[in-house]
Design a protein around this motif. Sequence first.
Motif, PDB file in Angstrom:
ATOM      1  N   LYS A 125      12.289  36.902  48.724  1.00 30.19           N
ATOM      2  CA  LYS A 125      12.623  35.919  47.693  1.00 30.19           C
ATOM      3  C   LYS A 125      13.445  34.759  48.231  1.00 30.19           C
ATOM      4  O   LYS A 125      13.746  33.809  47.503  1.00 30.19           O
ATOM      5  CB  LYS A 125      13.376  36.601  46.543  1.00 30.19           C
ATOM      6  CG  LYS A 125      12.559  37.673  45.835  1.00 30.19           C
ATOM      7  CD  LYS A 125      11.290  37.092  45.245  1.00 30.19           C
ATOM      8  CE  LYS A 125      10.413  38.140  44.605  1.00 30.19           C
ATOM      9  NZ  LYS A 125       9.139  37.562  44.100  1.00 30.19           N
ATOM     10  N   ILE A 145      10.753  33.231  33.805  1.00 30.97           N
ATOM     11  CA  ILE A 145      11.234  32.370  34.887  1.00 30.97           C
ATOM     12  C   ILE A 145      10.692  32.894  36.214  1.00 30.97           C
ATOM     13  O   ILE A 145      10.763  34.095  36.499  1.00 30.97           O
ATOM     14  CB  ILE A 145      12.775  32.339  34.933  1.00 30.97           C
ATOM     15  CG1 ILE A 145      13.349  31.885  33.587  1.00 30.97           C
ATOM     16  CG2 ILE A 145      13.249  31.431  36.068  1.00 30.97           C
ATOM     17  CD1 ILE A 145      12.984  30.497  33.179  1.00 30.97           C
ATOM     18  N   ASP A 146      10.150  31.996  37.039  1.00 32.84           N
ATOM     19  CA  ASP A 146       9.590  32.437  38.316  1.00 32.84           C
ATOM     20  C   ASP A 146      10.338  31.901  39.527  1.00 32.84           C
ATOM     21  O   ASP A 146      10.225  32.459  40.616  1.00 32.84           O
ATOM     22  CB  ASP A 146       8.107  32.053  38.421  1.00 32.84           C
ATOM     23  CG  ASP A 146       7.858  30.572  38.199  1.00 32.84           C
ATOM     24  OD1 ASP A 146       8.054  29.780  39.140  1.00 32.84           O
ATOM     25  OD2 ASP A 146       7.455  30.201  37.077  1.00 32.84           O
ATOM     26  N   SER A 147      11.095  30.798  39.366  1.00 32.30           N
ATOM     27  CA  SER A 147      11.734  30.175  40.527  1.00 32.30           C
ATOM     28  C   SER A 147      13.097  29.624  40.149  1.00 32.30           C
ATOM     29  O   SER A 147      13.339  29.233  39.006  1.00 32.30           O
ATOM     30  CB  SER A 147      10.873  29.027  41.075  1.00 32.30           C
ATOM     31  OG  SER A 147       9.586  29.478  41.429  1.00 32.30           O
ATOM     32  N   LEU A 148      13.971  29.577  41.157  1.00 25.80           N
ATOM     33  CA  LEU A 148      15.327  29.056  40.984  1.00 25.80           C
ATOM     34  C   LEU A 148      15.650  28.154  42.172  1.00 25.80           C
ATOM     35  O   LEU A 148      15.564  28.570  43.328  1.00 25.80           O
ATOM     36  CB  LEU A 148      16.321  30.217  40.913  1.00 25.80           C
ATOM     37  CG  LEU A 148      17.812  29.903  40.991  1.00 25.80           C
ATOM     38  CD1 LEU A 148      18.247  28.977  39.863  1.00 25.80           C
ATOM     39  CD2 LEU A 148      18.621  31.200  40.963  1.00 25.80           C
ATOM     40  N   LEU A 164      13.005  36.617  41.066  1.00 26.66           N
ATOM     41  CA  LEU A 164      12.795  35.184  41.203  1.00 26.66           C
ATOM     42  C   LEU A 164      12.694  34.756  42.662  1.00 26.66           C
ATOM     43  O   LEU A 164      13.399  35.276  43.524  1.00 26.66           O
ATOM     44  CB  LEU A 164      13.959  34.403  40.568  1.00 26.66           C
ATOM     45  CG  LEU A 164      14.287  34.656  39.106  1.00 26.66           C
ATOM     46  CD1 LEU A 164      15.349  33.663  38.644  1.00 26.66           C
ATOM     47  CD2 LEU A 164      13.050  34.551  38.240  1.00 26.66           C
ATOM     48  N   VAL A 217      11.043  27.189  35.636  1.00 28.16           N
ATOM     49  CA  VAL A 217      12.017  27.249  36.726  1.00 28.16           C
ATOM     50  C   VAL A 217      13.409  26.882  36.223  1.00 28.16           C
ATOM     51  O   VAL A 217      13.569  26.228  35.192  1.00 28.16           O
ATOM     52  CB  VAL A 217      11.619  26.312  37.897  1.00 28.16           C
ATOM     53  CG1 VAL A 217      10.177  26.555  38.304  1.00 28.16           C
ATOM     54  CG2 VAL A 217      11.849  24.854  37.565  1.00 28.16           C
ATOM     55  N   TYR A 227      15.283  39.769  38.013  1.00 25.96           N
ATOM     56  CA  TYR A 227      14.095  39.133  37.440  1.00 25.96           C
ATOM     57  C   TYR A 227      13.089  38.684  38.499  1.00 25.96           C
ATOM     58  O   TYR A 227      12.144  37.958  38.178  1.00 25.96           O
ATOM     59  CB  TYR A 227      14.511  37.952  36.555  1.00 25.96           C
ATOM     60  CG  TYR A 227      15.383  38.402  35.408  1.00 25.96           C
ATOM     61  CD1 TYR A 227      14.856  39.104  34.328  1.00 25.96           C
ATOM     62  CD2 TYR A 227      16.758  38.165  35.423  1.00 25.96           C
ATOM     63  CE1 TYR A 227      15.653  39.537  33.285  1.00 25.96           C
ATOM     64  CE2 TYR A 227      17.573  38.593  34.385  1.00 25.96           C
ATOM     65  CZ  TYR A 227      17.019  39.282  33.320  1.00 25.96           C
ATOM     66  OH  TYR A 227      17.818  39.720  32.293  1.00 25.96           O
TER      67      TYR A 227
END
Length: 267
Positions: A102, A54-57, A79, A29, A77
């Motif tokens: 998202k 990367i999966d989360s922000l 996210l 992340v 991407y």
Amino acid sequence: MVSDDLKISVLASSSSGNVTYIETPKHHVLVDAGMSGKKIKESLASVGKDINTIDSLFVTHEHSDHIKGVGVLARRYDLNVYANKKTWDAMMPKIGKVPEEKINVFEHNKVMTLDDLDIESFAVSHDAADPQFYKFYHNGKEFVILTDTGYVSERVQKTIENADGYLLECNHDVEMLRNGMYPWPLKQRILSEKGHLSNDDGAHTLMDVIGNNTKQIYLGHLSHENNTKKAAHTAVADILEDHDFGVEHDFSIHDTDPAIADPLMTL
């Protein structure tokens, strides 16, 4: 054998751009995206990480040095992006369209679990719509990010005490700021309770929160005009040493940079 560690890298931290990378076995992340998507991709690569993983922000607030790359990262991407409602409302006009699926609302003073990663949000005092920062937990380790706040309340102190690692604001040297070129209203804003922590403020915050678990401290969000790495590091180390804290014995103090990522660190 897969490592079960909590790993972090401060990819960029300054008054011009902020991005932090956090990794567990199941999640990679980012916290904030205050640089272009291209620069964030390059910065991740410099510490051996692929932006496609990367999966989360997690977004702290809507100021440009924290959201510049949010829109492009979300779109390009795929996210999941997390922020509270007021921050979403404030940043949406600035970041372009984000796919509805998202957009995740994560209010402050809550705890959220993503598989092997727990995230606790907490409110801070800054001149933004509804600023909040985060504490990350994994496998008995905790990492706290706290910048962009004019002061640290007792509630925040209790939330963040005795973490294994901190990214803590040391925005300015007070005398450099007072004697510098900024107009007086801007100086007043920075020095106010909705502004930024000075080097001395950062040191005194650390005295209130570090404990036996604390091993890594990153000094972040330094002003280009009103601070230097040396000034921040010296001020924090001297104040802590004067109060009998074991600097570079019980814990290490790391500088951060606007453009050069800190090496990947295992907490």
